[in-house]
Scaffold this motif. Sequence first.
Motif, PDB file in Angstrom:
ATOM      1  N   THR A 166       0.848  -1.199   0.000  1.00  0.00           N
ATOM      2  CA  THR A 166       0.000   0.000   0.000  1.00  0.00           C
ATOM      3  C   THR A 166       0.885   1.251   0.000  1.00  0.00           C
ATOM      4  O   THR A 166       0.517   2.302  -0.528  1.00  0.00           O
ATOM      5  N   GLU A 169       1.553   2.122  -3.532  1.00  0.00           N
ATOM      6  CA  GLU A 169       0.325   2.591  -4.183  1.00  0.00           C
ATOM      7  C   GLU A 169       0.092   4.069  -3.845  1.00  0.00           C
ATOM      8  O   GLU A 169      -0.225   4.885  -4.720  1.00  0.00           O
ATOM      9  N   LEU A 311      -6.783   4.296   2.284  1.00  0.00           N
ATOM     10  CA  LEU A 311      -5.925   3.159   1.920  1.00  0.00           C
ATOM     11  C   LEU A 311      -4.976   2.809   3.076  1.00  0.00           C
ATOM     12  O   LEU A 311      -4.808   1.645   3.439  1.00  0.00           O
ATOM     13  N   ALA A 315      -5.239  -0.534   5.429  1.00  0.00           N
ATOM     14  CA  ALA A 315      -4.093  -1.461   5.407  1.00  0.00           C
ATOM     15  C   ALA A 315      -3.572  -1.669   6.832  1.00  0.00           C
ATOM     16  O   ALA A 315      -3.290  -2.801   7.248  1.00  0.00           O
TER      17      ALA A 315
END
Length: 359
Positions: A166, A169, A311, A315
């Motif tokens: 993550t 990302e 996000l 996570a």
Amino acid sequence: MDEKITPDLERVLEAGNSAPSGENCQPWHFVVHGSTIEVHLLPERDQSPYGWGQRASYLANGAVIENIVIAASAEQYRAEVHYFPNPSDEWHVATIVLTKDSTIESDPLASYITKRISNRKPYKKDQLTGEERKTLANAAAHGGYGMFALAEAPEEVGRLGRVGSTNEEVMLANRSLHDFFFSHVSWTKEEDDEKKAGFYIKTLELPPPAKLMFKIFRNWPIMRVLGTIGFNRIVAKQNAATNASASAIGAFMIARTEPLDFVKIGRAVERLWLTATSLGLSLQPLTGVLFFKLRFDGGERDGFSSHEQKLVIDAYQEASRIFHADGKHIAFTFRIGRGDAPSAHAIRFPLAEAVTIQS
Ligand SMILES: Cc1cc2nc3c(=O)[nH]c(=O)nc-3n(C[C@H](O)[C@H](O)[C@H](O)COP(=O)(O)O)c2cc1C
């Protein structure tokens, strides 16, 4: 530094100076008088968006202390660590008093200090042996600080691999994180030799197509467009697979998030890492999400879109569930397993720059 320092003390300081740090920023300085070593955190070295409240650097300084204590034993010094001895100086992390003592036994981990490395290659996805598991757990518990957990079930390793990725990302979608990261990459050995900090491209272990793409990704306007068609997610997916090639993903958890908590957990992390090295196991920290979450908990969310915040939080919560963190803060996560030798190692500033000798 000048010649007044004895060779044994120099070896001890060299060990401290080889500790790991976020982006290899080496946020420490040693003041030596006699055989007493003061460890000072250098906040100006760590301007990272991952470094909220210098917690990552406190952790790195904890690793420095562990290395010093271990290396001191090899030189027959007894080491007494006094944390934060000066209440008005938050950067004076510890004073370590070394006393020669012929009864001190050398810590077997001393010979692994210079061999410890962040290995970002894919690992072989095999299982840890019972003996390895036990030795690692003992190492993590050595200082009696924090909580340690290893996730080994392939399904959990897969989920934690995605948690770790993550970071990429978010980083590849966020201009300031992107710019920070790419400004800390050295593209050639010459550049790395000059900067002596940050990431030498070879240590990132990118497979050839990714290496080529990486040069393109460093250009934000291009990356931004690629992001709109989901390229950051493709990269994250590949990294998740690399992360999941580990035998296990481990975590250190702490009840509080004060500087001393990070210093102490940094000692445990280093001990675990050296022990892994002694077992022939490779290790890579996976910490991006954890330090973003710490920043959010500290009330700083500026610069992160609500999607990016979600996000990170999702996570982090996934990791919390798998590690049964139960309200404790996850301070450090890493993948561990068997991997081929890394392609390159990260260098350090010369010891002379890291030491001031006081008479
Ligand atoms: C607090 C902390 C966080 C780190 N986080 C990561 C990480 O998320 N990903 C990674 O690949 N390396 C991470 N590292 C490893 C450093 O990048 C590495 O220690 C540094 O570049 C020096 O390289 P070496 O460990 O091979 O000596 C972290 C290290 C520390 C101390």
